[in-house]
Design a protein around this motif. Sequence first.
Motif: not given
Lengths: 77, 146, 146
Positions: C57-62
């Motif tokens: 879901d666009n969480d850039e820490s992934g």
Amino acid sequence: IGEIQRFLRDDGTVKVSRSIKELSNKIRKAKDDLTKEYRRTPTVNEIAIHLGVTPEEVVFAGDANRSLTSIHETVYE
Amino acid sequence: MENKMDLSFSAKSENESFARVTVGAFLAQLDPTMEELTEIKTVVSEAVTNAIIHGYDNDESGMVYISAVLRDNEIEIVIRDEGNGILDIDEAREPLFTSKPELERSGMGFTIMENFCHEMKVVSEPLLGTTVYLKKQLTKSKAICR
Amino acid sequence: MENKMDLSFSAKSENESFARVTVGAFLAQLDPTMEELTEIKTVVSEAVTNAIIHGYDNDESGMVYISAVLRDNEIEIVIRDEGNGILDIDEAREPLFTSKPELERSGMGFTIMENFCHEMKVVSEPLLGTTVYLKKQLTKSKAICR
Ligand SMILES: Nc1ncnc2c1ncn2[C@@H]1O[C@H](COP(=O)(O)OP(=O)(O)O)[C@@H](O)[C@H]1O
Ligand SMILES: Nc1ncnc2c1ncn2[C@@H]1O[C@H](COP(=O)(O)OP(=O)(O)O)[C@@H](O)[C@H]1O
Ligand SMILES: [Mg+2]
Ligand SMILES: [Mg+2]
């Protein structure tokens, strides 16, 4: 502003985005020319040899039309 | 926010060019100048070649590890192998020093890395491997011409 | 001998292009046609975009993980995320199915991957993540018509 940009770029600080755009255009032309000559899609190596660059550069620059739009947007807009 | 990547690949000389372009493509996100891009690619070449020919003596089953972090206007690169390691790092870093003169190595790899980067650190343990840390700041003159 | 590489990077949309180019540059060693190159780059784009927007879901820490192996005339690519996972894989693979119609997604990602590759397998576990396996053989006809 366009003038200053051009000056700075020509003064040893040529941006990757521009130089890659040039290679990208050459790749497109080479692809057309070689397709006519061989009567099939050329391979990555054939284009690389034709332009005197490495196959990896062909891959990198060949993607420029897509990726540069976003670089361009973030950097210049 | 920072952006990072990790890459590893077989210690084959064909992968040197792949590694250069990959790190270059990652760096391209900071929109460097052609000069800066060429410098980084050269530095990656030197370190990867060292890992392959000195670290692994061209044993292609070895793996070369690269990580890169983009932060503001800076790139940090770590290039690591799990190969032979270096006995005397000071000696190895001296300009023109090479342990493989028979391969017509120039002995200038470390000197080039040092010159093209703002920081370089070499950590090595004989039989465990070698890690090279590199950091380079990009010029900011570009920002002015926005 | 086979040649392999592993790549991982932050789940940022800027890295989609980086991932395409990296896998493309690795594939270049098999001397694909420009068409085959485009197909592989497209497939990588689709899978990476899915990992970023659906998996994380666009969480850039992934982080997104790619491995690729070159073997004879074949490339095998595995693209993995540790994100949301997929509840009903059969439904997800159907042409035009999308769980995010509000983003104007086409629902054609999996269909494109299937079409451009000779083999595709999707393994997914809700809350643990998704892995897509892809295999593509390159044409050998190039040599003949030179
Ligand atoms: N990754 C490495 N593993 C083992 N030894 C290394 C490594 N990198 C460098 N060295 C040692 O340091 C020396 C100097 O390296 P360099 O300056 O790149 O010169 P060259 O590669 O031309 O020999 C090498 O000859 C080698 O003995
Ligand atoms: N990596 C993933 N993680 C979670 N869900 C996924 C992933 N990849 C695909 N999906 C699910 O499968 C659906 C179909 O994917 P796709 O065919 O690429 O279409 P689209 O991306 O346009 O929605 C997505 O809408 C999503 O629900
Ligand atoms: Mg060297
Ligand atoms: Mg999709």
